[in-house]
Every structure is written in C-alpha cells, then in structure tokens.
Design an enzyme around this catalytic site. Structure first.
Site, PDB file in Angstrom:
ATOM      1  N   ASP A 269     -24.409  21.781   4.227  1.00 24.43           N
ATOM      2  CA  ASP A 269     -24.862  21.490   3.152  1.00 24.43           C
ATOM      3  C   ASP A 269     -25.471  22.117   2.853  1.00 24.43           C
ATOM      4  O   ASP A 269     -25.603  23.051   1.314  1.00 24.43           O
ATOM      5  CB  ASP A 269     -25.943  19.808   3.317  1.00 24.43           C
ATOM      6  CG  ASP A 269     -25.037  18.887   3.239  1.00 24.43           C
ATOM      7  OD1 ASP A 269     -24.031  18.828   3.465  1.00 24.43           O
ATOM      8  OD2 ASP A 269     -26.163  18.103   3.717  1.00 24.43           O
TER       9      ASP A 269
ATOM     10  N   GLU B  49     -16.919  20.710   3.976  1.00 18.91           N
ATOM     11  CA  GLU B  49     -16.486  20.612   2.875  1.00 18.91           C
ATOM     12  C   GLU B  49     -16.674  22.298   2.311  1.00 18.91           C
ATOM     13  O   GLU B  49     -15.758  22.798   1.456  1.00 18.91           O
ATOM     14  CB  GLU B  49     -18.104  20.435   1.860  1.00 18.91           C
ATOM     15  CG  GLU B  49     -17.939  20.622   0.455  1.00 18.91           C
ATOM     16  CD  GLU B  49     -18.939  19.652  -0.442  1.00 18.91           C
ATOM     17  OE1 GLU B  49     -18.987  18.331   0.119  1.00 18.91           O
ATOM     18  OE2 GLU B  49     -19.588  20.196  -1.658  1.00 18.91           O
TER      19      GLU B  49
END
Lengths: 394, 190
Positions: A29, A287
């Site tokens: 993140d 991600e």
C-alpha cells in the site's frame, strides 16, 4: 459555508495534495502511495503531503525516511507521521485534493476541517487494482454525503481506458528499453551477484506464504537446468531459508543441486525495477510488484493477495482474461498462475511455461504497449481532479 | 428518519443525499479481493428529478426516509406514466423511468398486488411481489431428451416481449414463475 468548484486558494500556485496511507501487513500500500506522491510532485508540480501511520516500516522501503521525525521532506514530498490521535487542523491547512488510499478512513477532525474549508477539496478514495468488469462501471463515481456538499470519488486503477490506468513514471518505458546487457551486468555487480551463465535461468522471487514453493524448489534443485534464484528479503527469504535448513542471509549464496539461491537486501523501488528487468522470469505478488513486472516486459508469475473464501479468484480470473485475450494460451500461463496460487500442479505448468518463455516475453511487450495506451494513473488522476475543480490542465 | 446501510439498499428506498431526498432506482453490489465492497446506485433526486449514478461503501450508514406504502394493483399505461390503483380506486401515476426495472413485467391483465411507495404524498416507486407468473409467447421448440432444467434457452414473454432464459423444456403458452428481484426464471407452472 463550503463552496464547490472554485480554484485553489493555495498561497503558491501549486495544487496541494494530502495522501493518507496506512501500512498494512506488507509494504504494498505504501509502495503505491509513495510512487504516486513522487509522480504527482515531479511530473505534475504538486505540493504533496504524505501521511503515514508507520514510518518505521516505511523507512524499509525508503531509507531516506527518518522514523523518529514527525515531519520531514523526502524527494520534495512532505512526509508526516499519521498519529493515532490526529491533531486538530485548520481548514486553511486542508489540501486541495485529499486521497484516502485503499479505503483507510481519514481522521474525523481532518474531515471536519474539510467541511469547514472555504473551497471544498476534491476527496478521492483510491482503490485496489482489479481487472474485473464492474470496476469500469464504478470508476470515477461520486459518493455524496447526507448533509454535506463534500463528495468522495471512487478512483479505480485498472487495465482499460475506462479505469484510472496503472502507475507508470514518465520515461519508464524508455529507461526500460535502454537497459541493455552492459547495464544489466553492472546492476548484478551492485548486488554482489554474478551475471547469469549462458545456460542459466535467472529468476526473482517475491511472494506471500505459498504452498507451491517447496515443491518448486525441490524440482529446480533436482532438475538439469541451472537456476539462479534471487530471493527478496522478508517472507520469501524466510521460507527459502526454511527449505534450505539454514538462513539465506543478505548477500548470501547457497547451492542445492542445480539451484543457486542469492539473498539480497531490501531493494528500493528503483532497484527492484532493475531486478525485474534483469531476470528471465519474475515471481511477484500483490499489486505494486505485479504492475512493475508488467512494465518490465519479462515473463512473470503472479501470486494474488489471498482472501478468505477464495474471494480473490474472481480477480485472478479477470486479469487472466484480459492478459490472455489476444494471446492463445498454449504456453501454460493460466495453469502456471493458478498452480502458483494453489490450484494445480506447479511442476508441470512451470515446465510448459518456461519452454515457451520467448513467446510469453513477446506477448509481454505487446501487453505493455496496450497498457501504455490507457495513460498512467497519476496523469489520469491529475486530469480527473482538475476537471472536477474546473482548473485547466497543465 | 432512519439509518440505511448502503449494502442493503433496494429499488424504491429513499435516502438523503446532499440534503435532498433521492429514490433508489437500482442498486448493484460489488465485492472482490481486497477492494472494499461497494454499492453502485442509480438514483433520482425527488426535488429535481435528475437521475445520477452514485457509489457507496457497502457498510456506509446513510440517512433513510420513512415512507408511506400502499398495496395497489396495476391499472393501465398512459404515456409517459403507469397508473396503479388502490383498494379505494384511487389512482397513482408513476413515470416510466422510476419503474425502470419492472416495466418488463407490467401487463394489462396482471393481478399481482404491488407495493407503491409515497414521498410527501407523491408516488415514487413500485415493488412487485417476490415472484410473479407470466405467459411465454415464444420460445424455440423443446430440446428432446433433456428434462433436467440445466440447459437453458431464450423465451419471450407475452405482451411485454421481455426476453429471459428459461429451462429447455418450457414451451410456448406455458406459464412460468419469475423471481422479480433477480429477474430470473424459477419454474414452470403449467
């Protein structure tokens, strides 16, 4: 009284952005937020303030960050500690654009000040990346409040022009194209790892807990093909160490049969890109590394962030449908991804995948060109914000 | 006034958005992977009649509006409105846009008891019963040998011409039961 759709009242002309990020169980993140912050500052002349709840962890990713400092400037970003008790803030100190990354709720007193600000800020909820169709329908929609003119916009990264696109720094693809054999050898030298021998397959490993890992290491060690496995620090190094039976230290080298394992220190984002560019195959996760592997245009195998009740499989399927849309999957890409995520026989699918490595690599180049046409996320976001504020594009 | 959880929104609910009442025309729930569960809502502002698409986190608490509801039956269509009638023969008009999801099931001879919702005396939405029965006007001939219901084919409903998937054994003239929340075929009645 809040006024909407009027330009910034910032004392300098730069648009001010506040990005709120909570460091969860890994650095994915904050990795995305850090990239976004730097891109907004360097490519869009933004004054960016990044609020992070765990500067200790963040300093692993960015060594220039001093965990003890409440406020500091790093790469022209104002990095601020996000304390559990957020201090009261004046409405005038609220940024023009407020991003809550990945659904982290911004502090209540900050929200109160947003409501009191003379010019309503643009409030963005930056979501996780997904290739699913519904993301296109929800991207950019407003989430209004019951009794406030503040609107929160849901912003979805994605793989199509109907989404926010993917983070890609200006000039990244040119740097990637210019990264030649000489640069590659130089990079290996900086890591203290020998350049790959002619027959060797050089592989990077970055993963979550993975039930297929031990079997794959066994196969690689027992196989005929020399494999050079560059193991990222953290969980991947710990699990490989478990398999070896001794610690794989940073800059350590351990051999088992045909498999040579290299331990490396925690790499900066800049270094990790070069690692992806230098390896023949990259195992990536989550991600940020997943996106970078696509820009690297090297064959990659993705471990998706696992969720309860296999909720992540729809996301994996959706990505594979898009990624393999124009590529007849004779190369076992789908099988390999599924096996690495716990559904299938890794040894068989890996064999097929590596046999067709050249074709997968060619497809990776076509895929990256296609992704590039969607525009990059920071640029798309800047345009979106300016459109909503009624400010001309730079 | 009441609290509405976004994830539980349904067509016909009225919530307060930016100090205005808006009626939910359609609510679509999405959730996958790490993304927050979200609800995409097509809604009409009852003050301006403006229709817009909104999004909410599924666990978001919204301000709902207590509404008056009445049981009515469908009466007739008078462009651009559909007319419903209550037990006292009072007529209530609702425009086609507000009924976007159910017009495909409205027929002149229907006797289903519907629930009409009112906001400040104005009829704003209609909810059909959970299941309804409609007649198949056309479908391809029966696929012989399959009675499992697993193989489906397209069928067109009488009058509304709405097309939906039905089991392969359904024939022209059959009455079928439909789930109005999903719009899907449930079973053959005849």
């Amino acid at each position: 009284m809040v006024v909407v759709n009027t330009p910034s009242d910032s004392p300098d002309d730069r648009m001010r952005w506040d990005i709120f990020c909570k460091v969860i169980d890994n650095l994915g993140d904050i990795g995305v937020c850090w990239r976004l912050a730097r891109q907004l500052a360097s490519e869009h002349s933004a004054a960016v303030r990044l609020w992070v709840d765990n500067l200790d962890r963040f300093s692993n990713l960015c060594s220039a960050v001093t965990p003890q400092s409440t406020t500091q400037h790093v790469d022209s970003i104002e990095v601020c500690r996000w304390p559990a008790l957020f201090p009261d803030i004046e409405p005038a100190d609220i940024a023009d654009v407020v991003i809550e990354a990945f659904g982290c709720d911004i502090p209540a007193n900050y929200l109160t000040a947003m409501n009191q600000r003379q010019v309503a800020p643009i409030w963005i909820n930056l979501e996780y990346l997904s290739a699913e169709d519904w993301v296109e329908e929800c991207h950019g929609l407003a989430s209004p409040q019951s009794h406030s003119p503040l609107k929160k916009y849901f912003y979805f990264p994605g793989f199509t022009p109907q989404t926010g696109g993917l983070l890609r720094e200006k000039g990244l693809l040119e740097e990637r194209a210019a990264f030649d054999e000489v640069a590659r050898k130089e990079f290996w030298k900086t890591l203290g790892i020998p350049a790959p021998a002619t027959e060797e397959l050089r592989v990077s490993l970055f993963c979550y807990e993975n039930s297929a890992l031990r079997g794959l290491l066994n196969d690689w060690a027992a196989g005929c093909e020399p494999i050079g496995l560059v193991v990222t620090s953290g969980l991947a190094a710990r699990r490989v160490s478990d398999w070896i039976g001794e610690p794989l230290s940073e800059r350590g080298i351990v051999r088992r049969g045909s498999l040579t394992m290299y331990g490396i220190p925690f790499l900066s984002q800049w270094q990790y890109d070069r690692l992806l560019w230098s390896c023949d195959v990259n195992f990536v996760r989550g991600e940020d590394s997943f996106v970078r592997a696509q820009w690297a245009q090297r064959p990659f195998v993705w471990q998706i962030y696992p969720q309860a009740e296999q909720a992540h499989l729809a996301k994996l399927d959706a990505f594979l449908s898009r990624y393999l849309n124009s590529f007849p999957d004779l190369c076992g890409v789908r099988d390999c991804f599924y096996s690495w995520n716990g559904f299938g026989k890794m040894a068989e699918s890996w064999r097929k995948f590596t046999e067709n490595r050249q074709l997968v690599e060619q497809h990776g180049k076509v895929w990256a060109r296609q992704l590039d046409q969607t525009g990059d996320l920071a640029n798309n976001l800047d345009r979106f914000v300016r459109g909503n504020l009624g400010i001309p594009l730079l | 006034m009441s609290v509405k959880i976004a994830g539980e929104l349904q067509s016909g609910n009225v919530i307060i958005v930016e100090n205005s009442p808006v009626v939910v025309l359609k609510a679509q729930y999405n959730k996958s992977g790490r993304n927050a569960a979200v609800v995409k809502v097509r809604a009409k502002n009852l003050m301006t009649n403006r229709i817009s698409e909104l999004i909410f986190k599924a666990d978001e608490k919204l301000e709902g509006v207590m509404l008056e509801r009445k049981e009515c039956t469908y009466s007739y269509y008078s462009a651009p409105n559909h007319v419903f009638v209550d037990a006292d023969f009072n007529e209530y008009e609702i425009d086609e846009e507000s009924l976007s999801d159910i017009t495909k099931f409205l027929t002149s001879d229907m006797t289903d008891v519907c629930e009409v919702t009112f906001y400040e005396g104005r009829s704003i939405s209609v909810v059909l019963p959970k299941t309804i029965i409609r007649e198949v006007e056309y479908t391809e001939p029966v696929a012989r040998g399959d009675t499992s219901g697993k193989i489906t084919k397209a069928a067109i409903l009488k009058e509304t011409k709405h097309e939906l998937q039905v089991s392969a054994f359904v024939e022209i003239g059959d009455k079928i039961e439909i789930d109005t929340e999903t719009g899907e075929f449930k079973r053959r009645c005849t």
